[in-house]
Design a protein around this motif. Structure first.
Motif, PDB file in Angstrom:
ATOM      1  N   ALA A  34      49.653  49.183  36.037  1.00 42.82           N
ATOM      2  CA  ALA A  34      50.114  50.877  36.309  1.00 42.82           C
ATOM      3  C   ALA A  34      52.113  51.074  36.383  1.00 42.82           C
ATOM      4  N   GLU A  35      51.351  50.178  38.157  1.00 40.67           N
ATOM      5  CA  GLU A  35      53.188  50.268  38.855  1.00 40.67           C
ATOM      6  C   GLU A  35      54.364  49.634  38.518  1.00 40.67           C
ATOM      7  N   ARG A  36      53.410  48.322  37.224  1.00 40.68           N
ATOM      8  CA  ARG A  36      54.277  47.278  36.030  1.00 40.68           C
ATOM      9  C   ARG A  36      54.103  47.976  35.112  1.00 40.68           C
ATOM     10  N   GLY A  37      53.789  49.208  34.665  1.00 43.82           N
ATOM     11  CA  GLY A  37      54.016  49.566  33.487  1.00 43.82           C
ATOM     12  C   GLY A  37      53.753  49.036  32.047  1.00 43.82           C
ATOM     13  N   ARG A  38      52.735  48.783  32.564  1.00 43.05           N
ATOM     14  CA  ARG A  38      52.172  47.897  31.277  1.00 43.05           C
ATOM     15  C   ARG A  38      50.825  49.406  30.378  1.00 43.05           C
ATOM     16  N   ALA A  39      50.907  49.368  29.413  1.00 38.59           N
ATOM     17  CA  ALA A  39      50.612  50.464  28.094  1.00 38.59           C
ATOM     18  C   ALA A  39      49.354  50.770  28.501  1.00 38.59           C
ATOM     19  N   LEU A  40      48.239  51.681  28.582  1.00 33.19           N
ATOM     20  CA  LEU A  40      47.493  52.199  28.863  1.00 33.19           C
ATOM     21  C   LEU A  40      45.738  51.303  28.512  1.00 33.19           C
ATOM     22  N   ALA A  41      45.989  50.356  27.287  1.00 32.34           N
ATOM     23  CA  ALA A  41      45.283  49.470  26.476  1.00 32.34           C
ATOM     24  C   ALA A  41      45.263  48.313  27.310  1.00 32.34           C
ATOM     25  N   GLY A  42      46.320  48.254  27.822  1.00 27.42           N
ATOM     26  CA  GLY A  42      46.660  46.811  28.625  1.00 27.42           C
ATOM     27  C   GLY A  42      45.696  46.905  29.527  1.00 27.42           C
ATOM     28  N   VAL A  43      45.849  48.154  30.503  1.00 28.84           N
ATOM     29  CA  VAL A  43      45.782  48.681  31.996  1.00 28.84           C
ATOM     30  C   VAL A  43      43.699  48.037  32.122  1.00 28.84           C
ATOM     31  N   GLU A  44      43.233  48.979  30.695  1.00 28.17           N
ATOM     32  CA  GLU A  44      42.166  48.604  30.271  1.00 28.17           C
ATOM     33  C   GLU A  44      41.434  47.840  30.365  1.00 28.17           C
ATOM     34  N   SER A  45      42.052  46.169  29.490  1.00 27.50           N
ATOM     35  CA  SER A  45      41.911  45.147  29.741  1.00 27.50           C
ATOM     36  C   SER A  45      41.769  43.980  30.766  1.00 27.50           C
ATOM     37  N   THR A  46      43.137  44.389  31.474  1.00 27.22           N
ATOM     38  CA  THR A  46      43.655  43.814  32.385  1.00 27.22           C
ATOM     39  C   THR A  46      41.664  44.720  34.026  1.00 27.22           C
ATOM     40  N   ALA A  47      41.781  45.680  33.814  1.00 27.79           N
ATOM     41  CA  ALA A  47      40.624  45.502  34.410  1.00 27.79           C
ATOM     42  C   ALA A  47      39.561  45.145  34.090  1.00 27.79           C
ATOM     43  N   LYS A  48      39.216  45.011  32.481  1.00 28.39           N
ATOM     44  CA  LYS A  48      37.342  44.044  32.249  1.00 28.39           C
ATOM     45  C   LYS A  48      37.532  42.683  33.177  1.00 28.39           C
ATOM     46  N   ARG A  49      38.809  42.513  33.231  1.00 24.96           N
ATOM     47  CA  ARG A  49      37.961  40.891  33.656  1.00 24.96           C
ATOM     48  C   ARG A  49      38.533  40.625  35.459  1.00 24.96           C
ATOM     49  N   VAL A  50      38.418  41.480  36.284  1.00 20.35           N
ATOM     50  CA  VAL A  50      38.885  41.451  37.629  1.00 20.35           C
ATOM     51  C   VAL A  50      37.993  40.467  38.541  1.00 20.35           C
ATOM     52  N   SER A  51      39.055  39.665  39.211  1.00 21.77           N
ATOM     53  CA  SER A  51      38.622  38.081  40.243  1.00 21.77           C
ATOM     54  C   SER A  51      38.100  38.597  40.834  1.00 21.77           C
ATOM     55  N   VAL A  52      37.224  38.439  41.868  1.00 25.84           N
ATOM     56  CA  VAL A  52      36.943  38.318  43.700  1.00 25.84           C
ATOM     57  C   VAL A  52      36.927  37.296  43.801  1.00 25.84           C
ATOM     58  N   SER A  53      37.639  36.300  43.208  1.00 29.68           N
ATOM     59  CA  SER A  53      38.430  34.981  44.739  1.00 29.68           C
ATOM     60  C   SER A  53      39.984  34.571  44.606  1.00 29.68           C
ATOM     61  N   ASP A  54      41.153  35.773  44.277  1.00 35.76           N
ATOM     62  CA  ASP A  54      42.339  35.353  43.431  1.00 35.76           C
ATOM     63  C   ASP A  54      42.964  35.710  44.826  1.00 35.76           C
ATOM     64  N   LYS A  55      43.959  36.206  45.197  1.00 37.67           N
ATOM     65  CA  LYS A  55      45.115  37.034  46.155  1.00 37.67           C
ATOM     66  C   LYS A  55      44.633  38.119  46.558  1.00 37.67           C
ATOM     67  N   ARG A  56      44.879  38.969  44.969  1.00 36.99           N
ATOM     68  CA  ARG A  56      44.286  40.343  45.152  1.00 36.99           C
ATOM     69  C   ARG A  56      42.729  41.062  46.336  1.00 36.99           C
ATOM     70  N   ALA A  57      42.421  39.687  45.657  1.00 34.79           N
ATOM     71  CA  ALA A  57      41.226  40.084  46.270  1.00 34.79           C
ATOM     72  C   ALA A  57      40.893  39.533  47.589  1.00 34.79           C
ATOM     73  N   ALA A  58      41.199  38.676  48.056  1.00 37.06           N
ATOM     74  CA  ALA A  58      41.845  38.669  49.197  1.00 37.06           C
ATOM     75  C   ALA A  58      42.324  40.351  50.421  1.00 37.06           C
ATOM     76  N   ALA A  59      43.451  40.136  49.759  1.00 33.05           N
ATOM     77  CA  ALA A  59      44.205  41.326  50.239  1.00 33.05           C
ATOM     78  C   ALA A  59      43.721  42.918  50.614  1.00 33.05           C
ATOM     79  N   LEU A  60      42.467  42.714  49.456  1.00 30.71           N
ATOM     80  CA  LEU A  60      40.844  44.119  49.676  1.00 30.71           C
ATOM     81  C   LEU A  60      40.400  43.427  51.113  1.00 30.71           C
ATOM     82  N   VAL A  61      39.578  41.622  50.790  1.00 35.43           N
ATOM     83  CA  VAL A  61      38.733  41.997  51.705  1.00 35.43           C
ATOM     84  C   VAL A  61      39.264  42.501  53.402  1.00 35.43           C
TER      85      VAL A  61
END
Length: 155
Positions: free
Chosen positions: A83-110
């Motif tokens: 949403a911060e990158r300004g994607r459309a709502l359909a793009g946001v939903e598809s991004t959220a479906k294929r979330v990774s638990v081993s990338d940089k974003r996951a490392a930041a959450l850990v």
């Protein structure tokens, strides 16, 4: 052999014993100066981080991307980032479906989860000894920066 038939102590044995005593004293002073260490492991699938008491190896706090509820937090973070990158709502939903638990974003959450747990036990600094060949880059940097951003110093 000595005159009485017994073996003598070799100079190298005496020197290595003295050297070992000096090393043990150095290790003890290092442990007392920096009592808590950070251990990080990245498998192909998950990210693990632990804060360990260096004196006896006791794990005082830990966080990983394999914990229950982590995928939901990662999805929420992915939706916010998209949403911060300004994607459309359909793009946001598809991004959220294929979330990774081993990338940089996951490392930041850990790192953020570990920082919460470390602050809960009243620690303010941990030590991370960078292993040889590991650069402060990518997932490592994301995890460490999340720790710093959430109030845990790296000493």
């Amino acid at each position: 052999r000595r005159e009485d038939g017994r073996e003598g102590v070799r100079a190298t044995g005496v020197m290595s014993a003295a050297r070992e005593i000096a090393r043990a004293a150095l290790r003890a002073s290092a442990v007392s100066a920096k009592p808590y260490g950070l251990r990080v492991h990245f498998s192909n699938k998950f990210i693990y981080a632990q804060v360990v008491r260096r004196e006896d190896g006791h794990v005082v706090a830990s966080a990983s991307s394999s914990e229950r509820g982590f995928v939901d937090d990662a999805r929420a973070a992915a939706v916010v980032a998209a949403a911060e990158r300004g994607r459309a709502l359909a793009g946001v939903e598809s991004t959220a479906k294929r979330v990774s638990v081993s990338d940089k974003r996951a490392a930041a959450l850990v790192g953020a989860r570990l920082a919460e747990r470390v602050k809960a036990i009243d620690l303010d600094t941990v030590t991370w000894n960078r292993p040889y060949g590991v650069r402060y880059h990518g997932k490592h940097a994301a995890l460490m920066e999340a720790l710093k951003a959430n109030g845990v110093g790296l000493g």
